[in-house]
Design a protein around this motif. Structure first.
Motif, PDB file in Angstrom:
ATOM      1  N   ILE A 185     -59.631 -22.797 -48.791  1.00 44.20           N
ATOM      2  CA  ILE A 185     -58.349 -22.134 -48.583  1.00 44.20           C
ATOM      3  C   ILE A 185     -57.240 -23.026 -49.134  1.00 44.20           C
ATOM      4  O   ILE A 185     -57.131 -24.200 -48.754  1.00 44.20           O
ATOM      5  CB  ILE A 185     -58.096 -21.854 -47.091  1.00 44.20           C
ATOM      6  N   CYS A 245     -61.241 -14.763 -40.374  1.00 45.67           N
ATOM      7  CA  CYS A 245     -60.370 -14.040 -41.305  1.00 45.67           C
ATOM      8  C   CYS A 245     -60.552 -14.492 -42.742  1.00 45.67           C
ATOM      9  O   CYS A 245     -60.070 -13.836 -43.663  1.00 45.67           O
ATOM     10  CB  CYS A 245     -58.900 -14.182 -40.908  1.00 45.67           C
ATOM     11  N   ALA A 246     -61.227 -15.601 -42.949  1.00 50.14           N
ATOM     12  CA  ALA A 246     -61.424 -16.112 -44.305  1.00 50.14           C
ATOM     13  C   ALA A 246     -62.549 -17.133 -44.294  1.00 50.14           C
ATOM     14  O   ALA A 246     -62.862 -17.733 -43.265  1.00 50.14           O
ATOM     15  CB  ALA A 246     -60.146 -16.762 -44.819  1.00 50.14           C
ATOM     16  N   THR A 247     -63.169 -17.303 -45.458  1.00 48.67           N
ATOM     17  CA  THR A 247     -64.198 -18.330 -45.618  1.00 48.67           C
ATOM     18  C   THR A 247     -64.024 -18.984 -46.980  1.00 48.67           C
ATOM     19  O   THR A 247     -63.436 -18.404 -47.894  1.00 48.67           O
ATOM     20  CB  THR A 247     -65.621 -17.738 -45.522  1.00 48.67           C
TER      21      THR A 247
END
Length: 285
Positions: free
Chosen positions: A178, A173-175
């Motif tokens: 964060i 969902c993300a890279t």
């Protein structure tokens, strides 16, 4: 340079299902790709729900899937002293306090104050007044045998951390980097009277003691990483790299769960499915 260290960490409070298979297989693939080490951790800190037959089934089903891991296996129930020592460090910093409301009492407090902020899992942030309770009253309540939860004073904890909290993510969902937001969780529970550590505290302690460099786990724990990064910062621990992978969902769009009687791997195996069939079912052709 030492090889990266991965871990698969199931709880023996039920039989493994397809969601566990996906996570275990992704860890094993990451180990092979990186030339790393694979550890297995049995998260049996909840001794009332965990059973020996479930633990035995974990070993059997992982071996059936073709997954190998190093011995010995770390079992949380054998390391309560590690969690106690970590909790005492936080207490010495003045970051822990007991609360005495039951879940029903907390629900009633929240109902009287709606709308009330909730954490990323949908639970209400702690609404009680235990943080302002005097030390003598706290000690008296605890000595009386009253049930309690030990909570992290989030405001004080964040005040002790310098710089921005973040983690390295390469998941579904993300890279990238964060930004952590532990405040979204409020004063999280770190332990209870009859439970030496919450998941948040135990996983941070275990990952550090086992030298875990890479955490591959489900997306349902993505937001919890904010709490883990805060605890790592408070303890002065290095942060692993994280990869939060997709979940296996049921027909109603909910993640598979032992509590909802998701079909166990042992049942699929009894039906004649092979490890290759399991790989295909979880989308790993």
């Amino acid at each position: 340079m030492p090889p990266p260290v991965f871990r698969f960490a199931p709880s023996p409070n039920g039989y493994l299902h397809l969601g566990h298979a996906l996570s275990a297989l992704l860890n094993a693939e990451a180990v092979r790709a990186a030339g790393g080490r694979m550890l297995l951790r049995i998260e049996d800190i909840d001794v009332t729900r965990c059973r020996p037959e479930y633990e035995a089934a974990i070993y059997e089903e992982l071996a059936w899937l073709g997954i190998q891991w190093e011995r010995p296996v770390r079992r949380q129930s054998e390391h309560f002293a590690d969690y106690s020592a970590a909790l005492q460090r936080l207490e010495a910093m003045g970051l822990v306090y007991p609360s005495f409301e039951s879940r029903a009492e907390i629900a009633a407090l929240v109902a009287a104050r709606e709308p009330w902020p909730r954490d990323p899992d949908g639970a209400p942030l702690y609404p009680g007044s235990a943080k302002s309770m005097g030390p003598d009253e706290r000690a008296q309540r605890m000595a009386s045998g009253a049930p309690y939860a030990l909570r992290l004073d989030m405001e004080k904890a964040l005040a002790r951390v310098t710089g921005n909290l973040a983690w390295s993510e390469s998941g579904d969902c993300a890279t990238g980097e964060i930004a952590a937001d532990p405040a979204a969780w409020g004063d999280v529970v770190l332990a209870r009277k009859d439970t030496p550590a919450s998941y948040h505290l135990a996983v941070v302690v275990d990952d550090a003691l086992q030298g875990i460099t890479d955490v591959v786990r489900g997306l349902d724990l993505f937001h919890a990483t904010s709490v883990h990064r805060l605890l790592q910062a408070l303890f002065g621990l290095p942060a692993p790299r994280y990869r939060h992978h997709r979940l296996i969902l049921d027909a109603d769009g909910r993640k598979l769960s032992k509590s909802t009687a998701a079909t166990a791997l042992r049942e699929l195996r009894a039906q004649g499915l092979t490890p290759s069939d399991i790989r295909r079912r979880v989308g790993l052709d």
